[in-house]
Design a protein around this motif. Structure first.
Motif, PDB file in Angstrom:
ATOM      1  N   GLU A  83       0.838  -1.253   0.050  1.00 45.00           N
ATOM      2  CA  GLU A  83      -0.049  -0.160   0.041  1.00 45.00           C
ATOM      3  C   GLU A  83       0.771   1.057   0.061  1.00 45.00           C
ATOM      4  N   SER A  84       2.113   1.212   0.820  1.00 44.05           N
ATOM      5  CA  SER A  84       2.679   2.407   0.848  1.00 44.05           C
ATOM      6  C   SER A  84       3.500   2.636  -0.362  1.00 44.05           C
ATOM      7  N   ARG A  85       3.944   1.411  -1.335  1.00 39.24           N
ATOM      8  CA  ARG A  85       4.554   1.546  -2.519  1.00 39.24           C
ATOM      9  C   ARG A  85       3.384   2.191  -3.431  1.00 39.24           C
ATOM     10  N   GLN A  86       2.138   1.710  -3.494  1.00 40.98           N
ATOM     11  CA  GLN A  86       1.366   2.246  -4.521  1.00 40.98           C
ATOM     12  C   GLN A  86       0.807   3.678  -4.114  1.00 40.98           C
ATOM     13  N   LYS A  87       1.020   4.100  -2.668  1.00 35.08           N
ATOM     14  CA  LYS A  87       0.826   5.619  -2.450  1.00 35.08           C
ATOM     15  C   LYS A  87       2.138   6.335  -2.924  1.00 35.08           C
ATOM     16  N   ASP A  88       3.191   5.869  -2.954  1.00 35.50           N
ATOM     17  CA  ASP A  88       4.318   6.447  -3.379  1.00 35.50           C
ATOM     18  C   ASP A  88       4.366   6.673  -5.034  1.00 35.50           C
ATOM     19  N   HIS A  89       3.868   5.448  -5.710  1.00 29.48           N
ATOM     20  CA  HIS A  89       3.813   5.600  -7.016  1.00 29.48           C
ATOM     21  C   HIS A  89       2.735   6.584  -7.396  1.00 29.48           C
ATOM     22  N   ALA A  90       1.802   6.658  -6.971  1.00 28.60           N
ATOM     23  CA  ALA A  90       0.532   7.741  -6.960  1.00 28.60           C
ATOM     24  C   ALA A  90       1.065   9.117  -6.807  1.00 28.60           C
ATOM     25  N   LEU A  91       1.884   9.546  -5.738  1.00 27.34           N
ATOM     26  CA  LEU A  91       2.647  10.604  -5.343  1.00 27.34           C
ATOM     27  C   LEU A  91       3.580  10.858  -6.438  1.00 27.34           C
ATOM     28  N   MET A  92       4.298  10.277  -6.958  1.00 24.12           N
ATOM     29  CA  MET A  92       5.273  10.218  -8.021  1.00 24.12           C
ATOM     30  C   MET A  92       4.701  10.604  -9.299  1.00 24.12           C
ATOM     31  N   THR A  93       3.553   9.982  -9.586  1.00 21.17           N
ATOM     32  CA  THR A  93       2.837  10.015 -10.670  1.00 21.17           C
ATOM     33  C   THR A  93       2.254  11.717 -10.675  1.00 21.17           C
ATOM     34  N   ASN A  94       1.634  11.824  -9.657  1.00 24.60           N
ATOM     35  CA  ASN A  94       1.006  13.362  -9.264  1.00 24.60           C
ATOM     36  C   ASN A  94       2.024  14.394  -9.549  1.00 24.60           C
ATOM     37  N   ARG A  96       4.829  14.134 -11.179  1.00 30.31           N
ATOM     38  CA  ARG A  96       5.248  14.184 -12.587  1.00 30.31           C
ATOM     39  C   ARG A  96       4.324  14.925 -13.366  1.00 30.31           C
ATOM     40  N   ASP A  97       3.173  14.660 -12.961  1.00 33.72           N
ATOM     41  CA  ASP A  97       2.097  15.542 -13.843  1.00 33.72           C
ATOM     42  C   ASP A  97       2.161  17.085 -13.516  1.00 33.72           C
ATOM     43  N   SER A  98       2.179  17.141 -12.234  1.00 34.57           N
ATOM     44  CA  SER A  98       2.180  18.700 -11.884  1.00 34.57           C
ATOM     45  C   SER A  98       3.645  19.257 -12.367  1.00 34.57           C
ATOM     46  N   LEU A  99       4.638  18.506 -12.309  1.00 36.78           N
ATOM     47  CA  LEU A  99       5.851  19.194 -12.875  1.00 36.78           C
ATOM     48  C   LEU A  99       5.748  19.504 -14.358  1.00 36.78           C
ATOM     49  N   LYS A 100       5.166  18.440 -15.140  1.00 40.70           N
ATOM     50  CA  LYS A 100       5.216  18.645 -16.475  1.00 40.70           C
ATOM     51  C   LYS A 100       4.070  19.901 -16.670  1.00 40.70           C
ATOM     52  N   ILE A 101       3.242  19.907 -16.106  1.00 37.24           N
ATOM     53  CA  ILE A 101       2.237  21.278 -16.281  1.00 37.24           C
ATOM     54  C   ILE A 101       2.934  22.413 -15.802  1.00 37.24           C
ATOM     55  N   LYS A 102       3.975  22.431 -14.842  1.00 42.38           N
ATOM     56  CA  LYS A 102       4.713  23.661 -14.392  1.00 42.38           C
ATOM     57  C   LYS A 102       5.713  24.083 -15.324  1.00 42.38           C
ATOM     58  N   VAL A 103       6.224  23.020 -15.965  1.00 38.26           N
ATOM     59  CA  VAL A 103       7.521  22.970 -17.171  1.00 38.26           C
ATOM     60  C   VAL A 103       6.722  23.634 -18.206  1.00 38.26           C
ATOM     61  N   SER A 104       5.679  23.039 -18.743  1.00 36.21           N
ATOM     62  CA  SER A 104       4.914  23.695 -19.749  1.00 36.21           C
ATOM     63  C   SER A 104       4.459  25.062 -19.754  1.00 36.21           C
ATOM     64  N   ASP A 105       3.924  25.439 -18.683  1.00 32.91           N
ATOM     65  CA  ASP A 105       3.747  26.989 -18.282  1.00 32.91           C
ATOM     66  C   ASP A 105       4.864  27.672 -18.404  1.00 32.91           C
ATOM     67  N   LEU A 106       5.884  27.263 -17.839  1.00 37.85           N
ATOM     68  CA  LEU A 106       7.274  28.166 -17.663  1.00 37.85           C
ATOM     69  C   LEU A 106       7.815  28.196 -19.057  1.00 37.85           C
ATOM     70  N   THR A 107       7.744  27.172 -19.911  1.00 42.91           N
ATOM     71  CA  THR A 107       8.020  27.019 -21.219  1.00 42.91           C
ATOM     72  C   THR A 107       7.306  28.117 -22.136  1.00 42.91           C
ATOM     73  N   GLU A 108       6.029  28.189 -22.035  1.00 45.68           N
ATOM     74  CA  GLU A 108       4.983  29.117 -22.628  1.00 45.68           C
ATOM     75  C   GLU A 108       5.494  30.426 -22.176  1.00 45.68           C
ATOM     76  N   LYS A 109       5.838  30.811 -20.882  1.00 50.33           N
ATOM     77  CA  LYS A 109       6.082  32.294 -20.482  1.00 50.33           C
ATOM     78  C   LYS A 109       7.430  32.355 -21.127  1.00 50.33           C
ATOM     79  N   LEU A 110       8.356  31.690 -21.087  1.00 49.71           N
ATOM     80  CA  LEU A 110       9.883  31.909 -21.513  1.00 49.71           C
ATOM     81  C   LEU A 110       9.533  32.186 -23.021  1.00 49.71           C
ATOM     82  N   GLU A 111       8.791  31.256 -23.893  1.00 46.02           N
ATOM     83  CA  GLU A 111       8.645  31.505 -25.221  1.00 46.02           C
ATOM     84  C   GLU A 111       7.898  33.024 -25.637  1.00 46.02           C
ATOM     85  N   GLU A 112       6.941  33.246 -24.757  1.00 48.54           N
ATOM     86  CA  GLU A 112       6.261  34.496 -24.748  1.00 48.54           C
ATOM     87  C   GLU A 112       7.327  35.598 -24.709  1.00 48.54           C
ATOM     88  N   ARG A 113       8.206  35.301 -23.573  1.00 46.47           N
ATOM     89  CA  ARG A 113       9.034  36.462 -23.392  1.00 46.47           C
ATOM     90  C   ARG A 113       9.973  36.607 -24.419  1.00 46.47           C
TER      91      ARG A 113
END
Length: 166
Positions: A83-94, A96-113
């Motif tokens: 269960e702990s490993r499944q929670k860790d996996h879910a946490l890492m997946t979340n 990763r997804d959050s990081l992808k969104i933030k990197v994408s937003d940052l990339t868009e801002k950088l490109e706009e700049r």
């Protein structure tokens, strides 16, 4: 699995060989039962033997229940780990997804700049090119004037040189 500190009662005490675990109480009981057998007869010995057998049955049932408890605890620990490993996996997946969104937003801002900077530099370059073009046109006009002046000076010089002396 090694079992340490387990006292196992002896069912039979006819031989005098030393027993490794739980020797002292059982040996005393065996010696007492032998003395009783010699003194009281076989009825008393049978009664003692039945008591020892009852103790061993309760001991082994207790041992089995302890083993079952240990198995259940081990299974619970394994389930908790999974269960702990499944929670860790879910946490890492979340994460990763959050990081992808933030990197994408940052990339868009950088490109706009970058495009803003490009536009700013394009304006500066355009202004400089326009200024350069104006100066080149002025230089071209001055060159044309200079050629005319040179031609005029040449003509005047020729006229001066060709005129007869007076």
């Amino acid at each position: 699995m090694e079992r340490q500190g387990v006292n196992m009662p002896h069912v039979e005490c006819k031989d005098q060989q030393p027993q490794p675990l739980g020797e002292s109480k059982e040996r005393q009981q065996c010696e007492e039962s032998r003395e009783d057998e010699a003194g009281r007869g076989s009825a008393s010995a049978n009664r003692r033997l039945m008591m020892l057998e009852g103790k061993s049955v309760s001991y082994f049932s207790s041992l089995e229940s302890n083993i079952d408890i240990l198995k259940k605890r081990a299974q619970e620990l394994i389930e908790n780990i999974n269960e702990s490993r499944q929670k860790d996996h879910a946490l890492m997946t979340n994460f990763r997804d959050s990081l992808k969104i933030k990197v994408s937003d940052l990339t868009e801002k950088l490109e706009e700049r970058m495009y803003q900077i490009y536009n700013h530099h394009n304006k500066i370059i355009q202004d400089k090119l326009q200024e350069f073009t104006q100066k080149m046109t002025k230089i071209s006009n001055l060159e044309t004037e200079l050629k005319q002046v040179c031609h005029t000076v040449e003509t005047v010089y020729k006229d001066l040189c060709i005129q007869p002396e007076v």
